[in-house]
Design a protein around this motif. Structure first.
Motif, PDB file in Angstrom:
ATOM      1  N   PRO A   1       0.833  -1.207   0.000  1.00 21.92           N
ATOM      2  CA  PRO A   1       0.000   0.000   0.000  1.00 21.92           C
ATOM      3  C   PRO A   1       0.868   1.259   0.000  1.00 21.92           C
ATOM      4  CG  PRO A   1      -0.753  -1.558   1.660  1.00 21.92           C
ATOM      5  CD  PRO A   1       0.527  -2.089   1.122  1.00 21.92           C
ATOM      6  N   ASN A   2       0.496   2.245  -0.812  1.00 22.64           N
ATOM      7  CA  ASN A   2       1.261   3.494  -0.843  1.00 22.64           C
ATOM      8  C   ASN A   2       0.758   4.422   0.265  1.00 22.64           C
ATOM      9  OD1 ASN A   2      -1.149   4.502  -1.733  1.00 22.64           O
ATOM     10  ND2 ASN A   2      -0.468   4.879  -3.839  1.00 22.64           N
ATOM     11  N   ASP A   3       1.158   5.725   0.240  1.00 22.62           N
ATOM     12  CA  ASP A   3       0.822   6.642   1.331  1.00 22.62           C
ATOM     13  C   ASP A   3      -0.679   6.808   1.519  1.00 22.62           C
ATOM     14  OD1 ASP A   3       3.443   6.939   1.700  1.00 22.62           O
ATOM     15  OD2 ASP A   3       3.663   8.837   0.624  1.00 22.62           O
ATOM     16  N   GLU A   4      -1.446   6.681   0.423  1.00 20.92           N
ATOM     17  CA  GLU A   4      -2.909   6.816   0.534  1.00 20.92           C
ATOM     18  C   GLU A   4      -3.570   5.469   0.838  1.00 20.92           C
ATOM     19  OE1 GLU A   4      -1.754   8.792  -2.509  1.00 20.92           O
ATOM     20  OE2 GLU A   4      -1.434  10.219  -0.879  1.00 20.92           O
ATOM     21  N   GLY A   5      -2.778   4.428   0.983  1.00 24.85           N
ATOM     22  CA  GLY A   5      -3.351   3.110   1.262  1.00 24.85           C
ATOM     23  C   GLY A   5      -3.833   2.382   0.023  1.00 24.85           C
ATOM     24  N   GLU A   6      -3.523   2.940  -1.144  1.00 24.35           N
ATOM     25  CA  GLU A   6      -3.942   2.291  -2.383  1.00 24.35           C
ATOM     26  C   GLU A   6      -2.935   1.214  -2.772  1.00 24.35           C
ATOM     27  OE1 GLU A   6      -6.775   3.072  -3.787  1.00 24.35           O
ATOM     28  OE2 GLU A   6      -7.150   4.642  -2.298  1.00 24.35           O
ATOM     29  N   ILE A   7      -3.424   0.124  -3.301  1.00 21.27           N
ATOM     30  CA  ILE A   7      -2.537  -0.930  -3.805  1.00 21.27           C
ATOM     31  C   ILE A   7      -2.483  -0.823  -5.321  1.00 21.27           C
ATOM     32  CG2 ILE A   7      -2.275  -3.418  -4.082  1.00 21.27           C
ATOM     33  CD1 ILE A   7      -3.468  -3.723  -1.293  1.00 21.27           C
ATOM     34  N   GLU A   8      -1.295  -0.628  -5.827  1.00 23.40           N
ATOM     35  CA  GLU A   8      -1.142  -0.450  -7.270  1.00 23.40           C
ATOM     36  C   GLU A   8      -0.546  -1.700  -7.894  1.00 23.40           C
ATOM     37  OE1 GLU A   8       1.253   2.961  -7.183  1.00 23.40           O
ATOM     38  OE2 GLU A   8      -0.408   4.362  -6.861  1.00 23.40           O
ATOM     39  N   LYS A   9      -0.362  -1.644  -9.204  1.00 23.70           N
ATOM     40  CA  LYS A   9       0.228  -2.777  -9.921  1.00 23.70           C
ATOM     41  C   LYS A   9       1.650  -2.436 -10.324  1.00 23.70           C
ATOM     42  CE  LYS A   9      -3.260  -5.643 -10.107  1.00 23.70           C
ATOM     43  NZ  LYS A   9      -3.190  -6.979  -9.508  1.00 23.70           N
ATOM     44  N   ARG A  10       2.503  -3.434 -10.303  1.00 22.36           N
ATOM     45  CA  ARG A  10       3.876  -3.241 -10.757  1.00 22.36           C
ATOM     46  C   ARG A  10       4.280  -4.469 -11.564  1.00 22.36           C
ATOM     47  NH1 ARG A  10       6.551  -7.031  -8.251  1.00 22.36           N
ATOM     48  NH2 ARG A  10       6.023  -7.621  -6.122  1.00 22.36           N
ATOM     49  N   PRO A  11       5.236  -4.300 -12.472  1.00 22.81           N
ATOM     50  CA  PRO A  11       5.715  -5.485 -13.209  1.00 22.81           C
ATOM     51  C   PRO A  11       6.432  -6.450 -12.272  1.00 22.81           C
ATOM     52  CG  PRO A  11       7.034  -3.548 -13.742  1.00 22.81           C
ATOM     53  CD  PRO A  11       5.875  -3.065 -12.943  1.00 22.81           C
ATOM     54  N   GLY A  12       6.438  -7.724 -12.628  1.00 21.11           N
ATOM     55  CA  GLY A  12       7.029  -8.742 -11.768  1.00 21.11           C
ATOM     56  C   GLY A  12       8.536  -8.620 -11.648  1.00 21.11           C
ATOM     57  N   LYS A  13       9.043  -9.107 -10.519  1.00 21.63           N
ATOM     58  CA  LYS A  13      10.485  -9.149 -10.292  1.00 21.63           C
ATOM     59  C   LYS A  13      10.899 -10.610 -10.137  1.00 21.63           C
ATOM     60  CE  LYS A  13      10.105  -6.604  -6.611  1.00 21.63           C
ATOM     61  NZ  LYS A  13      10.315  -5.722  -5.450  1.00 21.63           N
ATOM     62  N   LEU A  14      12.216 -10.832 -10.045  1.00 13.82           N
ATOM     63  CA  LEU A  14      12.706 -12.198  -9.903  1.00 13.82           C
ATOM     64  C   LEU A  14      12.200 -12.855  -8.629  1.00 13.82           C
ATOM     65  CD1 LEU A  14      16.415 -12.110 -11.092  1.00 13.82           C
ATOM     66  CD2 LEU A  14      14.437 -13.072 -12.238  1.00 13.82           C
ATOM     67  N   SER A  15      11.935 -12.038  -7.590  1.00 12.97           N
ATOM     68  CA  SER A  15      11.515 -12.617  -6.315  1.00 12.97           C
ATOM     69  C   SER A  15      10.043 -13.002  -6.323  1.00 12.97           C
ATOM     70  CB  SER A  15      11.786 -11.627  -5.186  1.00 12.97           C
ATOM     71  OG  SER A  15      11.149 -10.406  -5.467  1.00 12.97           O
ATOM     72  N   ASP A  16       9.294 -12.636  -7.376  1.00 12.66           N
ATOM     73  CA  ASP A  16       7.871 -12.985  -7.435  1.00 12.66           C
ATOM     74  C   ASP A  16       7.689 -14.442  -7.824  1.00 12.66           C
ATOM     75  OD1 ASP A  16       6.610 -10.541  -6.773  1.00 12.66           O
ATOM     76  OD2 ASP A  16       7.312  -9.741  -8.694  1.00 12.66           O
ATOM     77  N   TYR A  17       6.538 -14.977  -7.395  1.00 12.91           N
ATOM     78  CA  TYR A  17       6.230 -16.370  -7.726  1.00 12.91           C
ATOM     79  C   TYR A  17       5.478 -16.446  -9.052  1.00 12.91           C
ATOM     80  CZ  TYR A  17       7.849 -17.901  -3.206  1.00 12.91           C
ATOM     81  OH  TYR A  17       8.650 -18.191  -2.133  1.00 12.91           O
ATOM     82  N   ILE A  18       5.614 -17.564  -9.738  1.00 14.63           N
ATOM     83  CA  ILE A  18       4.922 -17.746 -11.014  1.00 14.63           C
ATOM     84  C   ILE A  18       3.426 -17.641 -10.774  1.00 14.63           C
ATOM     85  CG2 ILE A  18       4.402 -19.446 -12.799  1.00 14.63           C
ATOM     86  CD1 ILE A  18       7.251 -20.433 -12.596  1.00 14.63           C
ATOM     87  N   PRO A  19       2.735 -16.749 -11.494  1.00 13.84           N
ATOM     88  CA  PRO A  19       1.320 -16.518 -11.197  1.00 13.84           C
ATOM     89  C   PRO A  19       0.453 -17.711 -11.568  1.00 13.84           C
ATOM     90  CG  PRO A  19       1.949 -15.352 -13.171  1.00 13.84           C
ATOM     91  CD  PRO A  19       3.208 -15.939 -12.617  1.00 13.84           C
ATOM     92  N   ALA A  20      -0.621 -17.872 -10.810  1.00 12.39           N
ATOM     93  CA  ALA A  20      -1.551 -18.967 -11.069  1.00 12.39           C
ATOM     94  C   ALA A  20      -2.507 -18.560 -12.196  1.00 12.39           C
ATOM     95  CB  ALA A  20      -2.342 -19.288  -9.809  1.00 12.39           C
TER      96      ALA A  20
END
Lengths: 65, 284
Positions: free
Chosen positions: B109-128
């Motif tokens: 969550p950013n300063d306003e508490g909103e959850i945004e989208k970001r491109p995946g990184k190496l530490s992310d898990y393969i999406p279902a």
């Protein structure tokens, strides 16, 4: 007899040299054992591991750029 | 004599009872399931990567990952595999980063508490492929495609079972087999009715290394890849096991030598006993 007493006098007579011998010996043996077993392992599994096929894909990526 | 009759009948009863007890204890086994419910036992294949002195064939892992990505991933998740574990196993860093960036993940969550989208990184898990199990069931007529991360460990027969299942779909169900609506016949699947249809057909994917993509080749590659995803530590574990054996063997040899060294005076000494000459002076 001369060899053994020479070894004894050089490495084990004094406590400090004996400790140094033990620690350096452990370090060296560990190094030799690890690199030796890695060498054998890589030889048994030649061509199967990532390090053996990595070159193909790294080069391809550079060609694309 | 009546006592003889009693002894005889007691012995007879004891023999019958013992025989009955033996029958109950060691007699025929009772199976809870019919052979069809048990499923056909898979063929034992000579897997090279299962041998104790062999690593995975990483070229095959790379092909298997391609098969997973292009075929299996449409329905099956691979929840426990992050992109970072693919680096140095089947992909280069750049390839893995590129693959991860194709997907979007939630940010913190950013300063306003909103959850945004970001491109995946190496530490992310393969999406279902589906948001949750309910969505997966809804998309597959009520059947849930299981997560494949640990599938080789999770099924009896492991690699053999999955390979047999993938390649074991007959053209037509055998005469007399009951196949429910919406299910497919596969003799290796316990119960023989499986929701997944046959997916691997010759030439379904195009391998970058030029290997002919027959259905058995794809099944073999994807099974090896799934074995890796279930046991990513296997290569290192086997190597470490051999090193432990070698070191233990050396230590055992030293211990044998030390034992013999310490015992040599005991083993080589000679005890001489001179018995008192009989007829000599009496003791005391």
């Amino acid at each position: 007899m001369g060899v053994y007493s020479g070894l004894y006098n050089t490495f084990f007579r004094q406590n400090t040299t004996m400790l140094a011998t033990v620690f350096l010996g452990a370090f060296g043996l560990q190094l030799a054992f690890d690199s030796g077993s890695t060498l054998i392992w890589n030889n048994i599994n030649k061509g199967r591991q990532w390090q053996d096929i990595k070159a193909k894909y790294v080069q391809n990526a550079e060609e694309e750029e | 004599m009546w006592s003889n009759a009693i002894a005889g009948s007691t012995a007879t009863l004891a023999a019958i009872g013992t025989a009955y007890w033996c029958y109950l204890t060691f007699g025929p086994k009772a199976y809870a399931m019919t052979p069809a419910e048990e499923g056909l036992h898979p063929t034992q294949y000579p897997w090279e990567h299962v041998k104790l002195h062999k690593t995975f064939d990483h070229q095959a892992l790379r092909r298997g990952f391609q098969v997973y990505r292009e075929v299996c991933a449409a329905c099956h998740s691979l929840n426990r595999i992050p992109y970072r574990t693919l680096v140095g196993t089947v992909l280069t860093v750049d390839e893995a980063k590129e693959l991860a960036e194709e997907n979007e993940y939630d940010t913190d969550p950013n300063d306003e508490g909103e959850i945004e989208k970001r491109p995946g990184k190496l530490s992310d898990y393969i999406p279902a492929p589906y948001k949750n199990d309910e969505a997966a069931r809804a998309a597959n007529q009520g059947a849930l495609p299981p997560d494949l991360s640990l599938m080789v460990k999770a099924r009896h027969g492991g690699c053999n079972y999955i390979f047999s299942l993938l390649t074991g779909y007959p053209e037509e169900p055998p005469a007399g087999a009951v196949v429910q609506e919406g299910l497919n016949f596969n003799p290796y699947f316990p119960g023989t009715g499986i929701a997944m249809a046959r997916v691997l057909y010759d030439g379904l994917v195009e391998y970058e290394d030029g290997t002919p993509a027959t259905s058995s080749q794809m099944a073999k590659d994807v099974v090896e890849f799934l074995n890796w995803s279930a046991e990513p530590e296997a290569d290192e574990r086997k190597k470490m096991g051999w090193k432990v054996l070698a070191a233990t063997l050396a230590l055992w040899g030293i211990s044998v030598w030390v034992k013999r060294y310490k015992w040599s005076p005991v083993k080589t000494r000679k005890l001489v006993y001179n018995p008192p000459v009989s007829g000599g002076r009496k003791f005391g």
